[in-house]
Design a protein around this motif. Sequence first.
Motif, PDB file in Angstrom:
ATOM      1  N   LYS A  48       0.854  -1.195   0.000  1.00  0.00           N
ATOM      2  CA  LYS A  48       0.000   0.000   0.000  1.00  0.00           C
ATOM      3  C   LYS A  48       0.890   1.245   0.000  1.00  0.00           C
ATOM      4  O   LYS A  48       1.878   1.318   0.730  1.00  0.00           O
ATOM      5  N   ALA A  49       0.508   2.221  -0.820  1.00  0.00           N
ATOM      6  CA  ALA A  49       1.285   3.451  -0.911  1.00  0.00           C
ATOM      7  C   ALA A  49       1.120   4.283   0.356  1.00  0.00           C
ATOM      8  O   ALA A  49       0.016   4.397   0.899  1.00  0.00           O
ATOM      9  N   LEU A  50       2.230   4.829   0.836  1.00  0.00           N
ATOM     10  CA  LEU A  50       2.213   5.745   1.977  1.00  0.00           C
ATOM     11  C   LEU A  50       2.290   7.166   1.425  1.00  0.00           C
ATOM     12  O   LEU A  50       3.247   7.521   0.743  1.00  0.00           O
ATOM     13  N   ARG A  51       1.284   7.968   1.713  1.00  0.00           N
ATOM     14  CA  ARG A  51       1.228   9.337   1.211  1.00  0.00           C
ATOM     15  C   ARG A  51       1.014  10.286   2.392  1.00  0.00           C
ATOM     16  O   ARG A  51       0.065  10.117   3.169  1.00  0.00           O
ATOM     17  N   LEU A  52       1.912  11.283   2.503  1.00  0.00           N
ATOM     18  CA  LEU A  52       1.854  12.242   3.607  1.00  0.00           C
ATOM     19  C   LEU A  52       2.211  13.634   3.081  1.00  0.00           C
ATOM     20  O   LEU A  52       2.894  13.760   2.054  1.00  0.00           O
ATOM     21  N   PRO A  53       1.789  14.679   3.802  1.00  0.00           N
ATOM     22  CA  PRO A  53       2.251  16.026   3.451  1.00  0.00           C
ATOM     23  C   PRO A  53       3.763  16.139   3.635  1.00  0.00           C
ATOM     24  O   PRO A  53       4.305  15.650   4.630  1.00  0.00           O
ATOM     25  N   VAL A  54       4.425  16.767   2.692  1.00  0.00           N
ATOM     26  CA  VAL A  54       5.875  16.949   2.742  1.00  0.00           C
ATOM     27  C   VAL A  54       6.167  18.444   2.728  1.00  0.00           C
ATOM     28  O   VAL A  54       5.668  19.176   1.867  1.00  0.00           O
ATOM     29  N   SER A  55       6.987  18.890   3.681  1.00  0.00           N
ATOM     30  CA  SER A  55       7.349  20.306   3.748  1.00  0.00           C
ATOM     31  C   SER A  55       8.851  20.467   3.574  1.00  0.00           C
ATOM     32  O   SER A  55       9.629  19.581   3.926  1.00  0.00           O
ATOM     33  N   GLY A  56       9.241  21.619   3.018  1.00  0.00           N
ATOM     34  CA  GLY A  56      10.652  21.909   2.800  1.00  0.00           C
ATOM     35  C   GLY A  56      10.872  22.422   1.401  1.00  0.00           C
ATOM     36  O   GLY A  56       9.944  22.563   0.600  1.00  0.00           O
ATOM     37  N   HIS A  57      12.128  22.692   1.113  1.00  0.00           N
ATOM     38  CA  HIS A  57      12.472  23.238  -0.209  1.00  0.00           C
ATOM     39  C   HIS A  57      12.947  22.122  -1.119  1.00  0.00           C
ATOM     40  O   HIS A  57      13.896  21.397  -0.809  1.00  0.00           O
ATOM     41  N   LEU A  93      10.219  11.807   9.151  1.00  0.00           N
ATOM     42  CA  LEU A  93       8.827  11.891   9.582  1.00  0.00           C
ATOM     43  C   LEU A  93       8.748  12.771  10.812  1.00  0.00           C
ATOM     44  O   LEU A  93       9.572  12.638  11.736  1.00  0.00           O
ATOM     45  N   ASP A  94       7.760  13.678  10.845  1.00  0.00           N
ATOM     46  CA  ASP A  94       7.616  14.548  12.007  1.00  0.00           C
ATOM     47  C   ASP A  94       6.495  14.039  12.903  1.00  0.00           C
ATOM     48  O   ASP A  94       5.842  13.026  12.605  1.00  0.00           O
ATOM     49  N   ASP A  95       6.271  14.726  14.021  1.00  0.00           N
ATOM     50  CA  ASP A  95       5.255  14.265  14.985  1.00  0.00           C
ATOM     51  C   ASP A  95       3.878  14.840  14.681  1.00  0.00           C
ATOM     52  O   ASP A  95       2.961  14.721  15.491  1.00  0.00           O
ATOM     53  N   ARG A  96       3.702  15.440  13.515  1.00  0.00           N
ATOM     54  CA  ARG A  96       2.403  16.001  13.136  1.00  0.00           C
ATOM     55  C   ARG A  96       1.784  15.228  11.967  1.00  0.00           C
ATOM     56  O   ARG A  96       0.836  15.703  11.338  1.00  0.00           O
ATOM     57  N   GLY A  97       2.335  14.057  11.682  1.00  0.00           N
ATOM     58  CA  GLY A  97       1.785  13.246  10.608  1.00  0.00           C
ATOM     59  C   GLY A  97       2.260  13.647   9.228  1.00  0.00           C
ATOM     60  O   GLY A  97       1.576  13.374   8.231  1.00  0.00           O
ATOM     61  N   GLY A  98       3.415  14.280   9.150  1.00  0.00           N
ATOM     62  CA  GLY A  98       3.955  14.690   7.864  1.00  0.00           C
ATOM     63  C   GLY A  98       5.415  14.331   7.748  1.00  0.00           C
ATOM     64  O   GLY A  98       5.962  13.558   8.543  1.00  0.00           O
ATOM     65  N   ALA A  99       6.089  14.895   6.752  1.00  0.00           N
ATOM     66  CA  ALA A  99       7.505  14.627   6.517  1.00  0.00           C
ATOM     67  C   ALA A  99       8.204  15.932   6.165  1.00  0.00           C
ATOM     68  O   ALA A  99       7.595  16.853   5.614  1.00  0.00           O
ATOM     69  N   VAL A 100       9.506  15.989   6.489  1.00  0.00           N
ATOM     70  CA  VAL A 100      10.305  17.191   6.275  1.00  0.00           C
ATOM     71  C   VAL A 100      11.515  16.830   5.420  1.00  0.00           C
ATOM     72  O   VAL A 100      12.220  15.845   5.701  1.00  0.00           O
ATOM     73  N   VAL A 101      11.772  17.615   4.375  1.00  0.00           N
ATOM     74  CA  VAL A 101      12.881  17.366   3.472  1.00  0.00           C
ATOM     75  C   VAL A 101      14.217  17.573   4.187  1.00  0.00           C
ATOM     76  O   VAL A 101      14.393  18.541   4.944  1.00  0.00           O
ATOM     77  N   ILE A 102      15.148  16.675   3.956  1.00  0.00           N
ATOM     78  CA  ILE A 102      16.516  16.815   4.464  1.00  0.00           C
ATOM     79  C   ILE A 102      17.346  17.497   3.389  1.00  0.00           C
ATOM     80  O   ILE A 102      17.432  17.019   2.248  1.00  0.00           O
ATOM     81  N   ALA A 103      17.949  18.591   3.720  1.00  0.00           N
ATOM     82  CA  ALA A 103      18.728  19.351   2.747  1.00  0.00           C
ATOM     83  C   ALA A 103      20.055  18.646   2.439  1.00  0.00           C
ATOM     84  O   ALA A 103      20.556  17.848   3.234  1.00  0.00           O
ATOM     85  N   GLY A 104      20.618  18.968   1.293  1.00  0.00           N
ATOM     86  CA  GLY A 104      21.970  18.513   0.967  1.00  0.00           C
ATOM     87  C   GLY A 104      22.050  17.167   0.289  1.00  0.00           C
ATOM     88  O   GLY A 104      23.134  16.578   0.219  1.00  0.00           O
TER      89      GLY A 104
END
Length: 393
Positions: free
Chosen positions: A324-333, A348-359
Amino acid sequence: MVAVAVGNVDVAHMAWAAARDVATAVPAMGAPVKVAVDSAHGLALAKDVTATVASPPFMCAAMDGYAVRGLGPWRVVGKVLAGAAPLPHKLMPGEGAEIGTGAIVPDGTDAVIPYEQCQVEHDIVTAEPPTRRHIRHAGEDFPVGEVVASAGQRVTAAVAGVVAQSGVDVVWVTPQPSVWLIVTGDEVITSGVPVAGQVREAHTAVVAALTGRAGGVFAGRTVIGDDPQLLRQELEATSAKVVVVSGSSSAGRADHLREVLTGMGGRWLIDGVACRPGHPQGLGQTVDGRWVVSLPGNPFAGMVAGLTLLEPLVSSLAGRDPAKALRLPVSGHVGPYEHGVRLVPVTLDDRGGAVVIAGSRPGSLRAVARADAVAVIEPGWTDGAVAELLLVP
């Protein structure tokens, strides 16, 4: 062995989702085999499992306490524990029997009252009128003849447990596909400190982890230089169902895989995917029906290709249902790739989303080593929008 057709596919720079679908559409390998339930963990069921006994097999107590009939107080007239014979007589109004969880409920029982709600003195039980019965009925989980696990399911601890509960000792499973890795590159070393022009090999751990997670068996690897003759020899020598080749995937002078496989009578189903990183990846098949997965030599690009093609291919060969596909809001540049998808490491953050790792860079695993997943960023994605996530192995 006859090569297996997956359908008519446009092999030029295929869209990422379409490429993944091609790998997922490969049929399961080999005839099903029978194994003991306790030895089936991680394998995929090839046939449905049907219960031969009901669960529970009889009406039983759901709590430790007293089985009672009618209004209290109740006189204790017996005791029945799990695994023991049932009480030999029917409870009459005003009677009770001490009972253990899972024991056969005496005939005539209205409810089981837990110990902690009872007061007992001289074989007389008093308690408030019960508000719950604490009785499990025969077959309330599943009756005889019901399917308790379906073909395509991976045998987890819980699946193995419910199969055992259903009275089944052996199951039909799909054999595990074997995976062999061929690492190419004159510059690649596997141990020690590289000198000028050399790099340490970094694909083995990723390929082995993805193979295991997908239900395959990582059989090993060879490391060879950029020599088309050596590459052909290695491709012909291995009997693994899936051969992964790292490096030799692009269009440079040292990239020989395309021509070698074609020269062996093989074919390419995917020859390049519209994504960054990892666009030189590919999926081919030898004339005798073995699969070839081409991974770019850059380590993160290779991991992306492994997540895109290798894992779904091995999972499909192992007979597993599509994940099953996992789909979440992603924030970052992220700078989206206008001609396809961009794949970036995220936490993965504690608000049910994901944050981009730079670099993140194609040639480095540093950023993805801190990641929980790789996000698939479509061309129209904006900061905070939903994206598909591929969990890092």
